[in-house]
Each structure stands twice: as C-alpha cells, then as structure tokens.
Design an enzyme around this catalytic site. Structure first.
Site: not given
Ligand SMILES: NC(=O)c1ccc[n+]([C@@H]2O[C@H](COP(=O)([O-])OP(=O)(O)OC[C@H]3O[C@@H](n4cnc5c(N)ncnc54)[C@H](O)[C@@H]3O)[C@@H](O)[C@H]2O)c1
Ligand SMILES: N[C@H](CO)Cc1c[nH]c[nH+]1
Ligand SMILES: [Zn+2]
Length: 435
Positions: A254, A257, A322-323, A356, A415
C-alpha cells in the site's frame, strides 16, 4: 520505519486532511471549472498532466478504445475477465429489489428502488494506471442498472492515445464508452457542474489522490459522492506468530501507491516489530517504486508496539483503516471486536492485493478514518429509494385522529386539517371526493 509505543503515536487525521496549500488549490480549481467550464478544464489538464488538448479531443473515441486491444497482452485480457467475473458475482449478492406490503385494511406500504440516471466514475491514473478500479467502479453501477456511466481518468500515464491502454481495455470489457481524458480535482468539478463537453452527473464514485479526495468533499451537495477514498491505507494487526517478511511486503504493497499512503503495523510483539522494521528497509531497496514507498512509510508509516492484542484492537478501532489485516494465532476470534475497518483480511494468506484485484469485494474503500461511518463502494451507491404510501379509507378513518393529534402538538394546523377534512366528509357520508 520507527518502532514506537501506542502512547507516542498520534492519529494522522487529528491534523487537517491535506495541507492548507492542497485545500486552497482544490477550492480554486473547483471554482474555476464551475465558472469557466472547458477553458479551465483544458488549462488545468495541460498544467497538471502535461497534455495540451482541445475540447474536441477530450472524449476518447470508439476507434481509440478498440485500438487499445492491440497494445495489451492477451494474458491481461484473460486476467481482467476473470477478475470481472469475481467482482460481478460478489456485487450481484448486494442487489436490492423494490418491495410492497399489502395490509389487511388495504393499505400498501413499500419502497421503490431505482438506479441513478447518470454517474461519473473516477479512475486514477497519475502515478500508476488502475484498470482494476474501472471494474470496481463500473460493475456495481451496472448491477444497479445505471443507464449512463461516464468515466474520467487523467491522460498522464502515457500511451499514444494519452490514456493507459490497459485502462481502455478494462473500460471496453466493462462496456463503458463515454470516457474523458481528464483527471484530478478538475475532472471531479467537471463531472459535478458540467462543462460544454461533459454533461453533469448525479453522483461521483471512485478513488484518487488527495486532490481527488478533497475535490469530492468540495462538490458534495451539488452531487452525491461515494466516500472519501483517498490515498491508500493498511493496518496490520499481528502477533508473534506472523511472518515478518509477509507483513513487511503487505505494508509496502500500500505504501507504493502514494507518498501520502499510510502503512501501520500494530503488534504486542517487540520481536516482530523489530523484524518487520528491518524487512521493510530490506524490501524497500528492491522495490521499483522505492521513492514513493519510502516517503509514505517515513511520513505516514508506523510500527506501534502495544501491551496486548486487546489494546491493539482499540488502536485499530481508533485508526478505522481502509484495510485491516489480522495476522494472529486466531484471527477469526478477533473479528467480532473490530468496529471500524473498510475491509478485513484474515490470516497469513489473505494478503491485501488479493482484495485489490481479484477476490470480488470492492477495493474502493473509505480512508482517513471515514470507515467509522462509510462503507466500500457497492450496488447501493448507485441506487436511490422512494417510499410508497397508499392509505385506504378504512386505514385513514382508523389512524386519522392520531395523526391530527401529532400535527396539532407541532402547531401545524394545516396538516391537521388536511386529515380532518376527510374524516368530517366521511362522517357526513361523503363520496370520498370531498363532496
Ligand atoms: N481508497 C481507495 O479506495 C483507493 C483505491 C485505489 C487507489 N487509491 C489511491 O488513488 C491514488 C491514485 O493517485 P495518483 O496520483 O496515482 O492518480 P490520480 O488520478 O488520483 O491523480 C492524478 C491527478 O492529480 C492531480 N494533481 C497531481 N498533482 C497536483 C498538484 N500539485 N496540484 C493539483 N492537482 C494535482 C492531477 O490533476 C492528476 O491528473 C493513490 O493515492 C492511491 O493510494 C485509493
Ligand atoms: N489498494 C488500493 C485501494 O486502496 C486499490 C488498488 C488498485 N490497484 C492496486 N491497488
Ligand atoms: Zn493497492
């Protein structure tokens, strides 16, 4: 990772969610999209994702979608189909039906279930592309019967079409064809308020980074949202029977990510704590996403040594992760004490990535302690309910006086009279039309 006692540990959410700068930036982006529409959407897409698009180029075409198949391995298509089948089977169990209850006096009470009409699903694509999140968003919406599912995902992960081809294939497999190459807070605002190119939706679901999570919080009210599903989190509650290398690997799964992801071990075993700290350091050095994972564990990671498993459980319930993985001698025996966790993984072989990608439960799960009051994405996220009331004459004659009593206690004479006029008419032998 620093080994510390539970007394030294401070809950992350006791400070503001996101930095003040991130909160300010998101408010500005949302306001600009609301005011300027496409112009701001294109500007922010260029600024944050480096893609200079035109309004006409925002939507992914059918040809692009089909062309993506030529850029992924056959084994990926097989894997995504197998995952989709499990996710579909799990979520099919959640489907609700409308119901009606006919009572002896002719009264009918019921609940009508209808799908939302138009939903927006966010698929992350900044630091990594998440085809698995396509399935987790889209399948429950389809099971609910949503007719219009709109997908947004940032163009930053490359590929000649500007969107990761694996995401496009997952979308095509799931049957989504309205896809826009926008991400971050600007995409959330565009879905909420609409622009010339993107019609507004009723609800936005899906995970994302801190900008996405804050934007969803910002637009809530104009549209519904699933939950705050921000940077990923894992808490492992383990005793001395746990394998340190497995625990470290799951924490890093995690942490990789996001720099803001959080990975925490809670254990009564000082030996395990120290072994996991050493394993995390060793495994980090071999991880391709070392820099992200290192920032995550340094800033948001912890190894908390507690007095007992009972104290560990109370720390877990405060964290509301979350997990949660429970890797103890009798994980099932502890399950009943867990009050706050988005998803619970039991035993040494239920490694978090099983959930996941593949087991079937949804991986879009509330973060930042919001598992105290919200749940993983499910079919219920994509429906709404209407109550149904049909009162017969007999029922109104029987209950009318009680309703009048309650209305007058609230000082709402209008009413009371709405009921009374009918009772009086019936007492006079009326025809039911007020005559
Ligand atoms: N909680 C859940 O269920 C779950 C599930 C899957 C993934 N996630 C999370 O999703 C996230 C994915 O993040 P990611 O960054 O790879 O993709 P993302 O698509 O969430 O974010 C990318 C976007 O963030 C914006 N961004 C980046 N830097 C910026 C800045 N300085 N100012 C304004 N906007 C900005 C941009 O617009 C970009 O398109 C990770 O944090 C991961 O842990 C959570
Ligand atoms: N762990 C993420 C949820 O927090 C989900 C995910 C997608 N791909 C891999 N992991
Ligand atoms: Zn994951």
């Amino acid at each position: 990772m620093k080994v510390q006692s539970s007394k030294e540990f401070k809950l992350q959410r006791e400070v503001e969610y996101g930095t003040p700068e991130q909160n300010k930036a998101v408010k500005e982006i949302v306001a600009d999209i609301k005011q300027e529409g496409d112009a701001a959407l294109l500007r922010y897409t260029e600024r944050f994702d480096g893609a200079a698009l035109t309004a006409a180029g925002l939507r992914v075409t059918e040809e692009e979608l089909q062309a993506a198949y030529g850029r992924v391995e056959e084994s990926f298509v097989t894997a995504i189909r197998a995952a989709a089948a499990n996710i579909r089977a799990f979520h099919a169990r959640q489907k609700r039906n409308s119901w009606m209850d006919l009572q002896p006096d002719g009264t009918i009470l019921g609940q009508i279930i209808r799908p939302l009409k138009r939903v927006g699903v966010y698929v992350p694509g900044g630091k990594a592309a998440y085809p698995s999140s396509v399935l987790m968003n889209v399948i429950p919406a389809q099971i609910a019967g949503v007719p219009e599912i709109v997908m947004v995902t940032p163009p930053s992960t490359g590929g000649t079409e500007g969107i990761d081809p694996y995401i496009l294939v997952a979308a095509a497999e799931a049957g989504v064809n309205e896809i826009y190459r926008v991400g971050g807070a600007q995409a959330i605002a565009a879905l909420a308020f609409g622009t010339a190119s993107i019609a507004p939706v009723d609800k936005i679901c899906g995970p994302g980074n801190i900008y996405v999570a804050l934007a969803k919080r910002e637009v809530y009210g104009a549209v519904d949202i699933d939950s705050i599903a921000g940077p990923s989190e894992i808490v492992v509650l383990a005793d001395d029977t746990a394998e340190a290398a497995y625990v470290a690997a799951d924490l890093l799964s995690q942490a990789e990510h996001d720099e803001m992801a959080s990975a925490i071990l809670v254990t009564p075993s000082q030996r395990l704590a120290e072994a996991v700290a050493a394993e995390v350091e060793r495994q980090l050095q071999e991880l391709p996403r070392e820099a992200i994972a290192r920032a995550s564990v340094d800033n948001y990671g912890a190894i908390i040594v507690v007095e007992s498993l009972a104290e560990g459980i109370s720390v877990v319930n405060r964290l509301a992760p979350e997990h949660l993985e429970i890797v103890t001698e009798d994980p099932m025996g502890l399950l009943g004490s867990i009050e706050n966790a988005g998803a619970v993984f039991l035993g040494p072989y239920s490694s978090e990535p099983v959930g996941d990608y593949f087991a079937g439960p949804n991986h879009i799960i509330p973060t930042n302690g919001t598992a105290r009051f919200s749940s993983p994405v499910d079919v219920d996220d994509f429906i709404k309910k209407s109550s149904l009331i049909y009162y017969s004459k007999e029922a109104l004659l029987q209950d009318g006086a009680t309703i009048i009593e309650l209305a007058r206690r609230e000082g709402l004479e209008g009413h009371a009279r709405a009921i009374e006029i009918r009772l009086q008419n019936e007492a006079k032998g009326g025809d039911g039309n007020g005559k």
